[in-house]
Write a protein that holds these residues in place. Sequence first.
Motif, PDB file in Angstrom:
ATOM      1  N   PHE A   1       0.836  -1.196   0.000  1.00 35.52           N
ATOM      2  CA  PHE A   1       0.000   0.000   0.000  1.00 35.52           C
ATOM      3  C   PHE A   1       0.879   1.257   0.000  1.00 35.52           C
ATOM      4  N   ALA A   2       1.938   1.246   0.818  1.00 39.18           N
ATOM      5  CA  ALA A   2       2.844   2.393   0.892  1.00 39.18           C
ATOM      6  C   ALA A   2       3.512   2.648  -0.460  1.00 39.18           C
ATOM      7  N   ARG A   3       3.913   1.580  -1.149  1.00 37.39           N
ATOM      8  CA  ARG A   3       4.533   1.739  -2.480  1.00 37.39           C
ATOM      9  C   ARG A   3       3.540   2.357  -3.465  1.00 37.39           C
ATOM     10  N   LEU A   4       2.294   1.904  -3.410  1.00 39.83           N
ATOM     11  CA  LEU A   4       1.251   2.447  -4.288  1.00 39.83           C
ATOM     12  C   LEU A   4       1.075   3.945  -4.029  1.00 39.83           C
ATOM     13  N   VAL A   5       0.960   4.310  -2.761  1.00 43.82           N
ATOM     14  CA  VAL A   5       0.772   5.713  -2.391  1.00 43.82           C
ATOM     15  C   VAL A   5       1.988   6.539  -2.790  1.00 43.82           C
ATOM     16  N   GLN A   6       3.186   5.996  -2.563  1.00 46.44           N
ATOM     17  CA  GLN A   6       4.416   6.716  -2.910  1.00 46.44           C
ATOM     18  C   GLN A   6       4.483   7.000  -4.406  1.00 46.44           C
ATOM     19  N   LYS A   7       4.191   5.999  -5.205  1.00 44.08           N
ATOM     20  CA  LYS A   7       4.242   6.153  -6.665  1.00 44.08           C
ATOM     21  C   LYS A   7       3.235   7.199  -7.132  1.00 44.08           C
ATOM     22  N   ASP A   8       1.998   7.072  -6.649  1.00 43.51           N
ATOM     23  CA  ASP A   8       0.952   7.988  -7.103  1.00 43.51           C
ATOM     24  C   ASP A   8       1.162   9.406  -6.582  1.00 43.51           C
ATOM     25  N   LEU A   9       1.578   9.550  -5.335  1.00 44.90           N
ATOM     26  CA  LEU A   9       1.830  10.898  -4.813  1.00 44.90           C
ATOM     27  C   LEU A   9       3.002  11.558  -5.537  1.00 44.90           C
ATOM     28  N   GLY A  10       4.031  10.777  -5.827  1.00 42.16           N
ATOM     29  CA  GLY A  10       5.166  11.309  -6.589  1.00 42.16           C
ATOM     30  C   GLY A  10       4.713  11.843  -7.932  1.00 42.16           C
ATOM     31  N   ASP A  11       3.852  11.090  -8.567  1.00 39.13           N
ATOM     32  CA  ASP A  11       3.280  11.498  -9.851  1.00 39.13           C
ATOM     33  C   ASP A  11       2.461  12.776  -9.711  1.00 39.13           C
ATOM     34  N   ILE A  12       1.666  12.849  -8.662  1.00 41.50           N
ATOM     35  CA  ILE A  12       0.822  14.028  -8.424  1.00 41.50           C
ATOM     36  C   ILE A  12       1.696  15.265  -8.206  1.00 41.50           C
ATOM     37  N   PHE A  13       2.762  15.128  -7.403  1.00 37.25           N
ATOM     38  CA  PHE A  13       3.662  16.260  -7.173  1.00 37.25           C
ATOM     39  C   PHE A  13       4.294  16.730  -8.477  1.00 37.25           C
ATOM     40  N   GLN A  14       4.711  15.782  -9.327  1.00 37.30           N
ATOM     41  CA  GLN A  14       5.416  16.144 -10.555  1.00 37.30           C
ATOM     42  C   GLN A  14       4.495  16.683 -11.654  1.00 37.30           C
ATOM     43  N   ARG A  15       3.285  16.144 -11.753  1.00 33.32           N
ATOM     44  CA  ARG A  15       2.437  16.462 -12.895  1.00 33.32           C
ATOM     45  C   ARG A  15       1.276  17.410 -12.605  1.00 33.32           C
ATOM     46  N   GLU A  16       0.682  17.293 -11.408  1.00 29.48           N
ATOM     47  CA  GLU A  16      -0.563  18.021 -11.180  1.00 29.48           C
ATOM     48  C   GLU A  16      -0.462  19.164 -10.177  1.00 29.48           C
ATOM     49  N   MET A  17       0.518  19.115  -9.292  1.00 28.12           N
ATOM     50  CA  MET A  17       0.538  20.101  -8.211  1.00 28.12           C
ATOM     51  C   MET A  17       1.799  20.963  -8.196  1.00 28.12           C
ATOM     52  N   GLN A  18       2.527  21.002  -9.295  1.00 28.23           N
ATOM     53  CA  GLN A  18       3.764  21.777  -9.287  1.00 28.23           C
ATOM     54  C   GLN A  18       3.500  23.271  -9.142  1.00 28.23           C
ATOM     55  N   HIS A  19       2.253  23.716  -9.368  1.00 27.72           N
ATOM     56  CA  HIS A  19       1.938  25.139  -9.238  1.00 27.72           C
ATOM     57  C   HIS A  19       1.985  25.634  -7.792  1.00 27.72           C
ATOM     58  N   ILE A  20       1.853  24.725  -6.795  1.00 29.17           N
ATOM     59  CA  ILE A  20       1.887  25.200  -5.412  1.00 29.17           C
ATOM     60  C   ILE A  20       3.313  25.509  -4.954  1.00 29.17           C
ATOM     61  N   LEU A  21       4.297  24.868  -5.573  1.00 26.66           N
ATOM     62  CA  LEU A  21       5.707  25.155  -5.288  1.00 26.66           C
ATOM     63  C   LEU A  21       6.442  25.313  -6.619  1.00 26.66           C
ATOM     64  N   PRO A  22       6.281  26.456  -7.265  1.00 24.38           N
ATOM     65  CA  PRO A  22       6.932  26.633  -8.566  1.00 24.38           C
ATOM     66  C   PRO A  22       8.456  26.588  -8.453  1.00 24.38           C
ATOM     67  N   ASN A  23       9.092  25.970  -9.434  1.00 28.42           N
ATOM     68  CA  ASN A  23      10.554  25.858  -9.511  1.00 28.42           C
ATOM     69  C   ASN A  23      11.171  25.019  -8.395  1.00 28.42           C
ATOM     70  N   VAL A  24      10.349  24.239  -7.688  1.00 25.28           N
ATOM     71  CA  VAL A  24      10.852  23.362  -6.633  1.00 25.28           C
ATOM     72  C   VAL A  24      10.525  21.930  -7.022  1.00 25.28           C
ATOM     73  N   MET A  25      11.535  21.071  -6.963  1.00 28.51           N
ATOM     74  CA  MET A  25      11.297  19.662  -7.247  1.00 28.51           C
ATOM     75  C   MET A  25      11.050  18.941  -5.926  1.00 28.51           C
ATOM     76  N   VAL A  26       9.901  18.283  -5.845  1.00 26.23           N
ATOM     77  CA  VAL A  26       9.529  17.564  -4.630  1.00 26.23           C
ATOM     78  C   VAL A  26       9.614  16.071  -4.914  1.00 26.23           C
ATOM     79  N   THR A  27      10.316  15.359  -4.049  1.00 27.32           N
ATOM     80  CA  THR A  27      10.448  13.912  -4.186  1.00 27.32           C
ATOM     81  C   THR A  27       9.828  13.240  -2.969  1.00 27.32           C
ATOM     82  N   VAL A  28       9.001  12.242  -3.226  1.00 31.20           N
ATOM     83  CA  VAL A  28       8.438  11.446  -2.136  1.00 31.20           C
ATOM     84  C   VAL A  28       9.461  10.351  -1.845  1.00 31.20           C
ATOM     85  N   THR A  29      10.215  10.514  -0.755  1.00 36.53           N
ATOM     86  CA  THR A  29      11.314   9.598  -0.484  1.00 36.53           C
ATOM     87  C   THR A  29      10.863   8.328   0.226  1.00 36.53           C
TER      88      THR A  29
END
Length: 120
Positions: A11-39
């Motif tokens: 379950f954690a792997r599923l959430v990590q993969k999908d949240l990582g995708d969300i940060f990179q593709r759908e929510m980058q506008h909340i932190l412009p020019n910042v790369m967020v990684t779900v570690t």
Amino acid sequence: MGAESKRQQKFARLVQKDLGDIFQREMQHILPNVMVTVTMVRATPDLSGVKVYLSFYNAPDVKEAINTVKLHAADFRYKLGKRIRNQARIVPELEFFVDDTNEYVEKMDKLFNQIRDKEE
């Protein structure tokens, strides 16, 4: 705290993969020019909550960045829910934390280098 079950890990792997995708593709506008990684993601035994550890690259202020993410936690949970609704019965509550492992490693490297330089 005991070891995580296979179910929690999956379950954690599923959430990590999908949240990582969300940060990179759908929510980058909340932190412009910042790369967020779900570690790392840790799930509770009942899968109702997850702890999400984030690493920020190019963030001028990491505390401000994590607070911004926390302010938008409901948005992240909603987007996650849309992605995992067919794989999970409930959408977990999201708790965000800063993963400072890299800073810790850099600090330790500096200390070891200082010790080595003094010995030479």
